[in-house]
Design a protein around this motif. Structure first.
Motif, PDB file in Angstrom:
ATOM      1  N   GLY A  57     -26.379 -36.850-157.395  1.00  0.00           N
ATOM      2  CA  GLY A  57     -25.416 -37.473-156.247  1.00  0.00           C
ATOM      3  C   GLY A  57     -24.760 -36.220-155.850  1.00  0.00           C
ATOM      4  N   VAL A  58     -24.445 -35.026-156.687  1.00  0.00           N
ATOM      5  CA  VAL A  58     -23.924 -34.048-156.263  1.00  0.00           C
ATOM      6  C   VAL A  58     -24.679 -32.942-155.202  1.00  0.00           C
ATOM      7  N   VAL A  59     -25.799 -33.075-155.636  1.00  0.00           N
ATOM      8  CA  VAL A  59     -26.560 -32.210-154.375  1.00  0.00           C
ATOM      9  C   VAL A  59     -26.752 -32.949-153.164  1.00  0.00           C
ATOM     10  N   VAL A  60     -26.793 -34.382-152.931  1.00  0.00           N
ATOM     11  CA  VAL A  60     -26.595 -35.132-151.688  1.00  0.00           C
ATOM     12  C   VAL A  60     -25.373 -34.853-151.139  1.00  0.00           C
ATOM     13  N   GLY A  61     -24.041 -34.947-151.923  1.00  0.00           N
ATOM     14  CA  GLY A  61     -22.805 -34.868-151.374  1.00  0.00           C
ATOM     15  C   GLY A  61     -22.686 -33.418-150.819  1.00  0.00           C
ATOM     16  N   LEU A  62     -23.249 -32.501-151.391  1.00  0.00           N
ATOM     17  CA  LEU A  62     -23.105 -30.948-150.891  1.00  0.00           C
ATOM     18  C   LEU A  62     -23.818 -31.013-149.535  1.00  0.00           C
ATOM     19  N   PHE A  63     -24.682 -31.743-149.440  1.00  0.00           N
ATOM     20  CA  PHE A  63     -25.563 -31.480-148.086  1.00  0.00           C
ATOM     21  C   PHE A  63     -24.675 -32.205-147.039  1.00  0.00           C
ATOM     22  N   ILE A  64     -24.254 -33.500-147.465  1.00  0.00           N
ATOM     23  CA  ILE A  64     -23.197 -34.116-146.427  1.00  0.00           C
ATOM     24  C   ILE A  64     -22.218 -33.396-145.959  1.00  0.00           C
ATOM     25  N   ALA A  65     -21.452 -32.819-146.916  1.00  0.00           N
ATOM     26  CA  ALA A  65     -20.333 -31.977-146.573  1.00  0.00           C
ATOM     27  C   ALA A  65     -20.585 -30.685-145.695  1.00  0.00           C
ATOM     28  N   ALA A  66     -21.556 -30.114-145.933  1.00  0.00           N
ATOM     29  CA  ALA A  66     -22.190 -29.173-144.997  1.00  0.00           C
ATOM     30  C   ALA A  66     -22.297 -29.715-143.873  1.00  0.00           C
ATOM     31  N   ALA A  67     -23.034 -30.617-143.620  1.00  0.00           N
ATOM     32  CA  ALA A  67     -23.171 -31.192-142.222  1.00  0.00           C
ATOM     33  C   ALA A  67     -21.816 -31.421-141.279  1.00  0.00           C
ATOM     34  N   LEU A  68     -20.839 -32.173-142.359  1.00  0.00           N
ATOM     35  CA  LEU A  68     -19.688 -32.356-141.351  1.00  0.00           C
ATOM     36  C   LEU A  68     -18.953 -31.217-141.156  1.00  0.00           C
ATOM     37  N   VAL A  69     -18.779 -30.094-142.057  1.00  0.00           N
ATOM     38  CA  VAL A  69     -18.087 -28.757-141.639  1.00  0.00           C
ATOM     39  C   VAL A  69     -18.802 -28.440-140.381  1.00  0.00           C
ATOM     40  N   GLY A  70     -20.244 -28.283-140.152  1.00  0.00           N
ATOM     41  CA  GLY A  70     -21.024 -27.689-139.101  1.00  0.00           C
ATOM     42  C   GLY A  70     -20.293 -28.392-137.846  1.00  0.00           C
ATOM     43  N   LEU A  71     -20.457 -29.942-137.880  1.00  0.00           N
ATOM     44  CA  LEU A  71     -20.169 -30.713-136.988  1.00  0.00           C
ATOM     45  C   LEU A  71     -18.744 -30.507-136.397  1.00  0.00           C
ATOM     46  N   ILE A  72     -17.677 -30.252-137.180  1.00  0.00           N
ATOM     47  CA  ILE A  72     -16.215 -30.108-136.809  1.00  0.00           C
ATOM     48  C   ILE A  72     -16.311 -28.652-136.183  1.00  0.00           C
ATOM     49  N   TYR A  73     -16.879 -27.737-136.590  1.00  0.00           N
ATOM     50  CA  TYR A  73     -16.898 -26.352-136.101  1.00  0.00           C
ATOM     51  C   TYR A  73     -17.231 -26.432-134.750  1.00  0.00           C
ATOM     52  N   TRP A  74     -18.284 -27.397-134.454  1.00  0.00           N
ATOM     53  CA  TRP A  74     -18.903 -27.242-132.982  1.00  0.00           C
ATOM     54  C   TRP A  74     -17.936 -28.011-132.116  1.00  0.00           C
ATOM     55  N   ILE A  75     -17.412 -29.085-132.675  1.00  0.00           N
ATOM     56  CA  ILE A  75     -16.355 -29.771-131.828  1.00  0.00           C
ATOM     57  C   ILE A  75     -15.385 -28.773-131.314  1.00  0.00           C
ATOM     58  N   TYR A  76     -14.581 -28.233-132.339  1.00  0.00           N
ATOM     59  CA  TYR A  76     -13.701 -27.376-132.396  1.00  0.00           C
ATOM     60  C   TYR A  76     -13.992 -26.144-131.164  1.00  0.00           C
ATOM     61  N   ILE A  77     -14.989 -25.642-131.126  1.00  0.00           N
ATOM     62  CA  ILE A  77     -15.471 -24.434-130.369  1.00  0.00           C
ATOM     63  C   ILE A  77     -15.465 -25.092-128.753  1.00  0.00           C
ATOM     64  N   LYS A  78     -16.014 -26.268-129.002  1.00  0.00           N
ATOM     65  CA  LYS A  78     -16.129 -26.895-127.564  1.00  0.00           C
ATOM     66  C   LYS A  78     -14.621 -27.057-126.932  1.00  0.00           C
ATOM     67  N   LYS A  79     -13.859 -27.967-127.462  1.00  0.00           N
ATOM     68  CA  LYS A  79     -12.647 -27.986-127.243  1.00  0.00           C
ATOM     69  C   LYS A  79     -11.639 -26.755-126.793  1.00  0.00           C
ATOM     70  N   SER A  80     -12.056 -25.839-127.512  1.00  0.00           N
ATOM     71  CA  SER A  80     -11.075 -24.560-127.176  1.00  0.00           C
ATOM     72  C   SER A  80     -11.707 -23.930-125.993  1.00  0.00           C
ATOM     73  N   ARG A  81     -12.897 -23.832-125.592  1.00  0.00           N
ATOM     74  CA  ARG A  81     -13.415 -23.306-124.219  1.00  0.00           C
ATOM     75  C   ARG A  81     -12.961 -24.167-123.325  1.00  0.00           C
TER      76      ARG A  81
END
Length: 579
Positions: free
Chosen positions: A528-552
């Motif tokens: 469970g811990v390993v799966v949670g870590l993968f999900i968290a990493a995916a969410l952080v990457g998605l937020i970063y992409w959205i943020y960069i797009k809005k900033s531009r």
């Protein structure tokens, strides 16, 4: 030169013969002998046997055979008549009047037979064959031979003297014809007359009655010490053979003593308490029979024997011994005699009891006539050397043997070492039996004497193993509940004990099951811990992409300068990286 023979024949009338008067039965026939009459044959005969003298080798019956006549030449050269055999008669007419009268006869083939042949029969015999047409004569010379008697050595010397020419004996071979030739031999090798050290003289004599010859040969010989075992024989050689050899003669050789030799007849080594038998030998022949023995400075004469015995010797009897001729002390022999001895002692001996950690001093004292060999063993196993006993351990216990020896003497000592100590438990362990239905407790302890064991629970005791002070005790139990088990070991010097926790078989199985379930839950949590870590990493990457797009998009709407926008973008990127 032909000669005319006139003789009268008494035979019936025959038309082939002329007659002077018709009524007369006598006639004179003139015949010439054939050339065969001039030939002479030689026949050899054996003395004492019947002599057979052939008539023309059996070819003596021509046509018109009238008679056969045998005659001989006498010693004075005159002719002697023996017998006549007429064809018409079965028996021959013996005309001899001398010694041949009762000894001669004629064979079927006209051969002359002379019984009991002797040397007097050595002469020429003539066979005369008369036929109607011829007269033939055949001369035969008879030789009578006799093998002599076997050679015998007579008048033998009783002994020979070293270096002195002595008549050894006389060899005789009697009654032979011709005389035998005698040859002296030593060790089957012929001796040759050298006129100095070997002189051989042979003579031949005739018996006046028989005319048989006897040969004798006398040998003079110069002997040496090497001839002590020489065999002397005499060989007779004869034309009839075979060679005859006399019996062998071995003669003693006399010579004076040149060397004396002292020997010890007693078996080696000589030990204290043994007897010493000394023997004095001299090389003279005949050997001396009396001697002087020098026993460590004391002169002991013995007569008519060559040995001397010393009884019950001790080590003090070791030393130089001598012997010499009774009347010639300077001719002596010396010999050093050693009496072997071995003294040894070992300390300690018997049963020795020591405590662990103590020391033990072992000493071996020895005194011997030769270098002694020492061999140590422990419990029958060979030791290179005796171990050090400065700090005794249980492994030092055992039976020690010391073997001290020289040639012929051996001493053996031993001591049995026992190392004692207070019992001490080294380990107390447990394990499940092979079938899984029992618990096996193992208690290992050191101590001597062998400690007794006391368990705090009941069970099945296995055999106790005890080696070099180490005891191993085993107890098999079936615990129905959790226990604390005590192993106590006790001997006369003290005791020691140790405890161990033992779970029941039910509790142990439950614990094993709980451990298995807890392990499964842990595995689920980790996944469970390993799966949670993968999900968290995916969410952080998605937020970063959205943020960069809005900033531009915002910079394009406000129309801000490129430079300012760049700085803000860099700061924003740095902040995002930190996040």
């Amino acid at each position: 030169m032909d000669r005319m023979l006139n003789f009268r024949l008494n035979f019936p009338p025959s038309p082939s013969l002329s007659r002077s008067r018709s009524s007369d039965r006598l006639a004179v026939v003139m015949v010439r002998p054939t050339s065969a009459g001039s030939c002479k044959q030689t026949v050899r005969a054996l003395y004492g046997e019947t002599i057979e003298v052939p008539c023309n080798d059996g070819n003596n019956k021509p046509e018109g055979l009238i008679f056969t006549k045998w005659k001989y030449i006498k010693d004075d050269g005159s002719i002697g008549e023996l017998l006549v055999k007429h064809l018409q008669k079965d028996e021959a007419t013996v005309s001899a009047t001398d010694g041949y009268k009762n000894r001669v006869s004629i064979a079927e083939n006209s051969s002359l037979l002379i019984a009991r042949g002797s040397l007097a029969d050595q002469r020429v015999f003539t066979c005369m064959v008369v036929s109607l047409s011829n007269l033939e004569e055949y001369s035969v010379e008879v030789k009578v031979n006799k093998i002599p008697s076997a050679p015998v050595i007579k008048n033998k010397a009783k002994e020979l003297e070293n270096g002195k020419l002595t008549t050894l004996g006389e060899c005789v071979a009697e009654s032979g014809n011709p005389a035998a030739i005698l040859i002296w031999m030593k060790n089957n090798q012929p001796l040759v007359d050298d006129a100095k050290t070997i002189i051989i003289k042979s003579t031949v004599t005739k018996d006046p009655a028989t005319n048989l010859s006897s040969t004798s040969s006398r040998l003079q010989y110069t002997a040496s010490k090497e001839d002590m075992a020489s065999q002397f024989t005499c060989m007779a050689k004869h034309v009839l053979g075979p060679d005859q050899v006399s019996s062998a003669e071995i003669l003693p050789i006399h010579y004076p003593t040149e060397k004396v030799n002292l020997q010890v007849l007693s078996p080696s080594p000589i030990r204290e308490g043994d007897n010493i038998t000394l023997k004095c030998q001299a090389d003279g022949n005949p050997p001396p029979t009396s001697f002087n023995f020098n026993i460590k400075g004391q002169r002991v004469p013995v007569t008519n024997k060559d040995i001397y015995t010393i009884t019950g010797v001790t080590r003090a009897d070791s030393g130089m011994y001598k012997c010499s001729l009774l009347n010639k002390d300077e001719m002596e022999s010396t010999l050093f005699v050693t009496v072997s001895f071995l003294d040894a002692s070992l300390s300690p001996k018997g049963n020795v009891v020591k405590k662990v950690g103590e020391s033990l001093v072992v000493s071996l004292e020895k005194n011997s006539s030769a270098e002694a060999k020492v061999k140590w063993t422990k419990d029958k196993d060979t030791l290179d050397k005796l171990p050090s006993f400065s700090n005794l351990t249980y492994s030092d216990a055992g039976l020690y043997e010391c073997d001290v020896s020289i040639e012929g003497i051996r001493r053996t000592f031993f001591f049995e070492l026992t190392v004692e100590g207070t019992p001490k438990i080294r380990s107390l362990t447990k394990h499940r039996s092979t079938d899984g239905k029992h618990k096996v407790l193992i208690c290992e302890a050191q101590g001597s004497p062998l400690p007794d064991v006391v368990w705090s629970v009941n069970g099945t005791n296995d055999d106790v193993a005890y080696v070099k002070g180490k005891a191993t005790y085993k107890l098999t139990v079936v615990p129905s509940k959790n226990l604390t088990v005590t192993c106590e070991v006790i001997n006369k010097l003290g005791s020691d004990k140790k405890e161990i926790n033992v779970f029941s078989l039910f509790e142990e199985e439950k614990l094993s099951q709980d451990k298995s379930e807890g392990g499964a839950a842990q595995a689920k949590v980790i996944v469970g811990v390993v799966v949670g870590l993968f999900i968290a990493a995916a969410l952080v990457g998605l937020i970063y992409w959205i943020y960069i797009k809005k900033s531009r998009q915002g910079s394009w709407k406000t129309g801000e300068k490129e430079a300012g926008t760049s700085e803000e973008s860099k700061k924003l990127e740095e902040n995002n990286h930190k996040v």
